[in-house]
Scaffold this active site. Structure first.
Site, PDB file in Angstrom:
ATOM      1  N   ASN A 221      36.895  28.618  -6.966  1.00 49.62           N
ATOM      2  CA  ASN A 221      36.213  29.321  -5.816  1.00 49.62           C
ATOM      3  C   ASN A 221      35.708  30.500  -6.265  1.00 49.62           C
ATOM      4  O   ASN A 221      36.008  31.065  -7.381  1.00 49.62           O
ATOM      5  CB  ASN A 221      37.333  29.321  -4.580  1.00 49.62           C
ATOM      6  CG  ASN A 221      38.516  30.245  -4.923  1.00 49.62           C
ATOM      7  OD1 ASN A 221      38.647  31.323  -5.323  1.00 49.62           O
ATOM      8  ND2 ASN A 221      39.675  29.629  -4.749  1.00 49.62           N
ATOM      9  N   LYS A 298      37.066  11.936 -19.129  1.00 51.54           N
ATOM     10  CA  LYS A 298      35.784  12.238 -18.254  1.00 51.54           C
ATOM     11  C   LYS A 298      35.391  11.240 -17.514  1.00 51.54           C
ATOM     12  O   LYS A 298      35.297  10.052 -17.973  1.00 51.54           O
ATOM     13  CB  LYS A 298      34.729  12.813 -19.292  1.00 51.54           C
ATOM     14  CG  LYS A 298      33.602  13.512 -18.650  1.00 51.54           C
ATOM     15  CD  LYS A 298      32.543  13.961 -19.625  1.00 51.54           C
ATOM     16  CE  LYS A 298      31.277  14.101 -18.596  1.00 51.54           C
ATOM     17  NZ  LYS A 298      30.139  14.100 -19.467  1.00 51.54           N
TER      18      LYS A 298
END
Ligand code: CTP
Length: 405
Positions: A221, A298
């Site tokens: 954030n 990944k």
């Protein structure tokens, strides 16, 4: 308090009897006390009691002071180092906030050039009434130190905030005032250290958390950590031992602060639990509410990503600390909101079980910016501060925390 002169204004409330003990404590710690008793105060304690305890003449009316050459009201209001109003009733604070001067006490309060510390005592509903909340905010904005009342059973049979703190706690607030001032006079405001929070341990969280999705991606954030770091620094400047649990940010550690770096919400929760016990916890971090199960490799665009991205809720650190057996005496949460800031903050305070919520509107450029406009939501109501630099918000909040501990 060697040689400090207190002008004690005793208002009319059942708690006035505690001012007698306060006089004794101030004198025992080396200060002197001169008393002014309001007319209402005389229904609860007598001038004779206060005179005997202070060993000084007690003043009750403007007309005691008719010999202006000997001791006029201006002189009386200015020969003290600090004016203490105790108990400060709703009526007395309303008059102070409005600048009314219709008796000796209120005339002295408007004539004085000395700092004023008010110790409120009243019924819980009077304390939480919008008019009192407004008056207290006005007084604080005018520079009066208003001590937070205690919470508990009241003489009138109700329960809640509004009780006069015990005299040793009032003495501590007076001593903090002098410690603050002597320090502020001696050194510039940056990097100062005083003893208002000496011996206290305070845990502060700051910054965002990063929740890894896979080895190359994470949930984050926009929290910069600036407000939390400034608060940690301001608390340390008041002499507290501060443990700052910091999410991933590139900020310098404030002087005198012990910093524990973490990345995820779970690491932050562990570091906070490890740092307890503490006298206060100030949770400024913007903790990610969710994480995903971290993929060991990944994620590929092969259709498996949506399942891997299922959100799992993170521990609520603020709620856990508020309900823990080791609960600090004062738990302060932050609320970053984009709309209905105060309503959300009031609800959040109840939901999390913390003492105060410092709410800010992050719909503008607060995140990462240098200024902040905050609202302090406590059991007693809401106090809205003007927009201030984050360092100034931190300094004021640290002083409020010192007053509350
Ligand atoms: N907080 C926390 N742990 C969490 C989430 C939040 O300790 N997992 C703390 C923050 O540090 C802050 C307060 O809780 O002091 C409020 O954070 P905020 O993100 O505004 O609240 P949420 O609980 O996430 O509620 P909302 O649904 O409004 O986002």
């Amino acid at each position: 308090m060697m040689g400090q002169r207190i002008l004690l204004i005793v208002g009319g409330g059942i708690a006035a009897y505690k001012s007698c003990e306060l006089i004794r404590l101030i004198r025992k710690s080396g200060g002197t006390v001169r008393c002014v008793l309001t007319e209402a105060g005389q229904h609860f304690v007598t001038p004779m009691t206060l005179a005997a305890l202070s060993e000084q003449q007690v003043h009750t009316s403007l007309f005691d002071l008719k010999d202006e050459t000997e001791m006029g009201h201006i002189q009386l209001s200015r020969e003290a180092d600090l004016v203490v109003v105790c108990p400060a009733t709703a009526d007395l604070m309303a008059k102070m906030a409005a600048g009314i001067a219709d008796d000796l006490a209120t005339t002295l309060l408007i004539a004085t050039d000395k700092p004023v510390l008010a110790v409120p005592a009243m019924n819980v509903r009077m304390w939480s009434h919008a008019a009192t909340v407004r008056n207290v905010a006005r007084l604080r904005a005018d520079g009066v130190t208003v001590v937070e009342p205690d919470e508990g059973p009241m003489a009138c049979g109700e329960y809640g905030p509004g009780r006069l703190p015990e005299p040793p706690a009032i003495l501590a607030a007076i001593e903090r005032h002098f410690a603050e001032r002597s320090h502020a006079a001696a050194v510039p405001p940056t990097g100062i250290r005083t003893s208002a929070l000496a011996g206290r341990h305070i845990v502060v969280t700051a910054g965002p958390t990063h929740e890894p999705i896979d080895p190359v991606r994470y949930i984050a954030n926009r929290s910069s950590g600036k407000q939390g770091f400034a608060i940690a620094g301001a608390l340390a400047a008041l002499g507290a031992r501060v443990t700052l649990v910091a999410g991933p940010v590139q900020l310098a550690t404030p002087g005198g602060v012990r910093r524990v770096d973490v990345e995820t919400a779970r690491e932050m929760a562990d570091a906070v639990a490890h740092a307890l016990p503490a006298d206060a916890a100030v949770m400024v971090a913007a903790v990610a509410d969710w994480r995903t199960a971290e993929a060991p490799q990944k994620l590929k665009k092969d259709g498996s990503a949506p399942a891997a991205l299922a959100l799992v809720e993170n521990p609520d650190i603020l709620a856990t600390v508020s309900q823990s057996r080791d609960r600090p005496r004062l738990v302060v949460g932050f609320a970053a909101e984009t709309n209905d800031v105060i309503d959300h903050a009031v609800a959040k305070r109840a939901r999390k079980g913390c003492d105060w919520i410092v709410a800010n509107d992050v719909s503008g450029d607060v995140m990462g910016g240098e200024a902040n406009r905050v609202h302090i939501v406590t059991a007693s109501g809401v106090e809205s501060w003007d927009e201030l630099p984050k360092d100034e918000v931190a300094r004021r909040l640290a002083m409020r925390i010192a007053d509350a501990l």
